[in-house]
Scaffold this motif. Sequence first.
Motif, short mmCIF file in Angstrom:
data_model
loop_
_atom_site.label_atom_id
_atom_site.label_comp_id
_atom_site.label_asym_id
_atom_site.label_seq_id
_atom_site.Cartn_x
_atom_site.Cartn_y
_atom_site.Cartn_z
N ASP C 135 -12.51 -23.32 8.34
CA ASP C 135 -12.90 -22.51 7.19
C ASP C 135 -11.69 -22.27 6.30
OD1 ASP C 135 -13.81 -20.12 5.58
OD2 ASP C 135 -15.59 -20.48 6.80
N TRP C 136 -11.93 -22.23 5.01
CA TRP C 136 -10.82 -22.05 4.07
C TRP C 136 -10.12 -20.71 4.26
CZ3 TRP C 136 -8.55 -25.86 1.79
CH2 TRP C 136 -9.29 -27.02 1.47
N LYS C 137 -10.87 -19.70 4.77
CA LYS C 137 -10.24 -18.38 4.91
C LYS C 137 -9.14 -18.40 5.97
CE LYS C 137 -13.58 -16.51 8.15
NZ LYS C 137 -14.98 -16.21 8.22
N GLN C 138 -9.21 -19.37 6.91
CA GLN C 138 -8.16 -19.47 7.94
C GLN C 138 -6.80 -19.83 7.35
OE1 GLN C 138 -11.06 -21.93 10.38
NE2 GLN C 138 -9.54 -21.41 11.95
N THR C 142 -10.63 -18.85 -0.29
CA THR C 142 -11.88 -18.12 -0.30
C THR C 142 -12.75 -18.68 0.83
OG1 THR C 142 -12.32 -19.60 -2.13
CG2 THR C 142 -12.16 -17.28 -2.65
N PRO C 143 -13.45 -17.77 1.56
CA PRO C 143 -14.22 -18.23 2.71
C PRO C 143 -15.22 -19.32 2.33
CG PRO C 143 -14.13 -15.84 2.66
CD PRO C 143 -13.49 -16.31 1.39
#
Lengths: 285, 280, 270
Positions: C135-138, C142-143
Motif C-alpha cells: 500500500d502506498w501509505k506504507q 496517500t493510501p
Amino acid sequence: MIKKGLFIQNTWFSIFKIAVLINGAALAVIVFFILSRGWRAISWEFLTQAPRDSMTAGGILPCIVGTVYLCLVTILVALPIGVASAIYLNEYATQGKLVRVIRLGINNLAGVPSIVFGLFGLAFFCIVLKMGVSVAAGGLTLGIMTLPVIIGASEEALKSVPNTYREASLAMGATKWQTIRKVVLPVAFPGIITGSILGISRAAGETAPIMYTGAVFFTPDLPTSIMDEVMALPYHIYVLATAGTNIEATRHLQYGTALVLIVLVLGMNLAAIILRSKMRKKLRI
Amino acid sequence: MIALFSITALSLIMIFLFIEGISIFDHVSIKEFIFGKYWYPTDDPADFGILALILGSFCVTFLSGIMAIPLGIMTAIYLAEIAPPKVAEIVKPIVELMASMPSVVIGFFGMVVVAPFIQKLFNIPVGLNIFNASLMLAFMSVPTICSISEDAIFSVPTALKEASFALGATHFETIVKIIIPASLSGICTAVILGLSRAVGETMVVLMAAGGAAMIPGSIFDPVRPLPASIAAEMAEAPFRSEHYHALFAIGIVLFLFTLIFNLIADFLSHKFRQVGEASL
Amino acid sequence: MNKRKNIFIAIIFLLTISSTVFSGELVIKGSTTVLPIVQKAAEAYMAENPDVKISLSGGGSGNGIKAIIDGTADIGNASRFIKQKEVNLAGTKNVYPVPFRIALDAIVPVVNGKNSVNNLTIAQLKDIYLGKIKDWKQIGGTPGKIVVISRDSSSGTFGVWKELVMKDERVIPSALTVPSNGGIVQAVTTTPGAIGYVGLGYLTGGIKAVKVDGVEGSEQNTLNGSFPISRGLFMFTKGWPQGETMAFISFILSRKGQDLVKEVGSIPLF
C-alpha cells in the motif's frame, strides 16, 4: 391460464429481444468508437505514405500493401489445396472410415488456436525451412490456418450441386474429371468463392499467426519479394498500442489503422454475404 | 493425393508440436509442469509451472461463457423462432459481422476504451483484468454460439412444433418444452465450439487480461492465459532452448484443450443427427 | 483451369519480378529501449542512402540477442549486456556475438502524475516488487493499493532492474507485465496506483519520475555515476560486422548519430 401463459411468453420474448439488442449494441459501440475516432486520421496521405518520425506521423501504406501481399500468398496456398481436398472428399473418396478421420482432422485444424499456428510457423517455416521472417512464411502459416474454412465451404458448395447434373453429364459419356471440371465446378463456383472470401477476410485480420512469422515493427519500404518482411495492418495496431515509442500521441493513428482494417475485413465479409444471398435467391428460382 | 495435404498438415503440426514440446519433460516432470505455481521461464534456475496460466485461461473462458452462452442461445432462438423474416434478414448479417471482427481490434478496444471505463465504474486499481478480457471474449464467442445453435433450432422438424401447438401450448411453451430439448445436442455443440474459440483466442487476452502470471483471487485480478504467454514470449525464447520447449508444451496443452472440445462437439453433433421425430 | 493457373503464375511473377536488387538490406531486432534511437537513426540513414532497406522489430533484448544467435537478424539490440547463458548458447552454435555500446541510459522508476511519492530507496523499490510493500501509505503516500507493473522477461530493462534493484530475486507473479517501455508509460498514466520503470527517453507527461535514494534520474547523474540504476545500450552483431551493417553502426557512433540519441532522450556516449 392462457392469459398467464401469454404474459410469460411476452416477457420472455422481450428478454430474447433484449439479448439481440445487446449484441447489436455491442457491435454498434465498437464500430462507433473506432469510426468516430478513426475517421479524423484518415486522409489521402494516411493511405498513401510510409510512417515518419518514429511512426508518430505519416501513413500506413506499407501496412496495407503488406496485408494484401500476405493475403495473396494465403490465397495461393489455401485455395488450390482447399478446393482439391474438397473435390477429393466429396467426389472421389468412398465415404468410409478414412474420410471420417480426414474430416475430423480438418475440423480440428479449424479449431486449433491461431497462436499455435504462429508457434508452428515460426519454428517450422522461419527456422527449420530457413525462410526467416517473410511474406512467404507468414502467408504459408495463414494459408494452413485458412485451409479448413475453404475446404468446409467448398464441400458445402459441391454438395449443393444436384446429383442429377452429374448423372446427366456422365450419361453423355463425359469422364468423371470432365464432369467435375465442366459441370460441377462451374455450378459450385460462387459458393466456393464466397467461402474463400470469408476465409481470406479472417486471415487478413489475424495477428497471432503473423506476429513472428511475417510482420515486423517498422520497414518503411514496400516489400519487393516474397522473402521480404512486411508491416501488416493488424500487427501495426498491436505494436502502436502496446510497443510504440509514444502510445498516447499515436492514438489517432491506432484508431485510423483499426478503421482501415475493419473496413477491409468487414467489406470483404459484406461482399461475401451479399454474394451468397444473391446466390440463394437465384437457386430458389 | 494432394487432397490428403490437409490431413498431412494437421499431422505435421501435431507431430512437430509434440516433438518440440515433449523435451521440456526432460527438465521438469509433467506434474510439476501442470501443477507448478510459478512461471519464471528465464530465471536461473527456471521454474516452468503453468498452473497459474491454466487457471487464467479457465477463468476468462468460464466467465466469458457465462456472458456469451445465454446471449448466444437467446439470440439464436429469437432468430430461428420469433423474429419476422425481415428482422432476421438484418440481424443475421450483424451476427456474422460480429464474427468477422478482427481480434486485434477487439483487444485494442478492450485495452483503450473498456479498461479505463471499468476501472472508474467499479473503482478498481487496474482495468486490464479477467472481467475485461471475458467481456471481449464473450463478444467473440456469441456469434459462433448463435449461428450454430440457430442451425440446430432451425432443423427441428415442423411437425413437432405443430403437434405442440395443436395441444394448446403457447409459442413460448413450445420453445421451452419441445424445441430446446430437440435441439439440445446441437446447442451443446455450439456452446463447446464457442468456448473453444475463447480458450484459443490470443490477441484479446494478450492486450486486455493484464499479463500477470498469478493465481487469480477475484474477477478483477489480472491474469496471463496460456495463449498470451506463448505470444508474449515466443520471440525471445532461443531456438530449442528449455524455454522454447516449454512454450511448445503450452502449445500442446492448448491443442489438447481444443482437441477435446472438438471431439465432444463432433460426438454430440453425430448423436444429434439421429434425433428425429421417431426418437422423441 | 488453365486461365486460373495463368493468373496464379502471373501473380507469383509479379511478386518476384519486382524484387529489384537492393544494395543493402538490414534486419534489426530487439530491445524496445534502443528502438526509438534506431528508428530515428534508420530514418535519417535511409534518407541519406535511399538504396538501403532497413527493417526493424522490437520484442525485447532477449529477442535481439536470440536473433543474432539464430542468424535471423543482422543487428540485435539490447539494453543490457549479453548473459553468460547466452554466450554459452552462442558458443554451441559457433556464433561470436560482438557488442557495440551505442548509448547510455538510466532506468527511472515512475508513478502516476497524481501520486505524492517523490523519493524511494532501492530497498523500498525491491520490497514493492517483491510484494512486501502493498500500500502506498506504507511508504508515505496517500493510501491505496500499489499496482506493480513490470516488463516481460525478454526485456533488457527488466534484466537490469532485476539485477540492480531486485538483486536477482523474483518479481511477484501478480505484477502486470507489458511488452514495452511505451506500454509502461501508457499503463502508469491511466492507473492512479501504479508504479513502473522506464528508460530515460520515455519520461513524458502523465507520469512522474521518482528519485532513487534521493538522486534524480538525469543525464548528468548517470554520467557522474551517482544515479544507481544505469546501464549501457548495445548493438550486437554476429561476428565482426561487414558492409552495410558496419556502415550503419558507424553512423550511429558518429556525431550525427549521437545527436539523434540525445534527441530521443537517451544519453550520448560523447
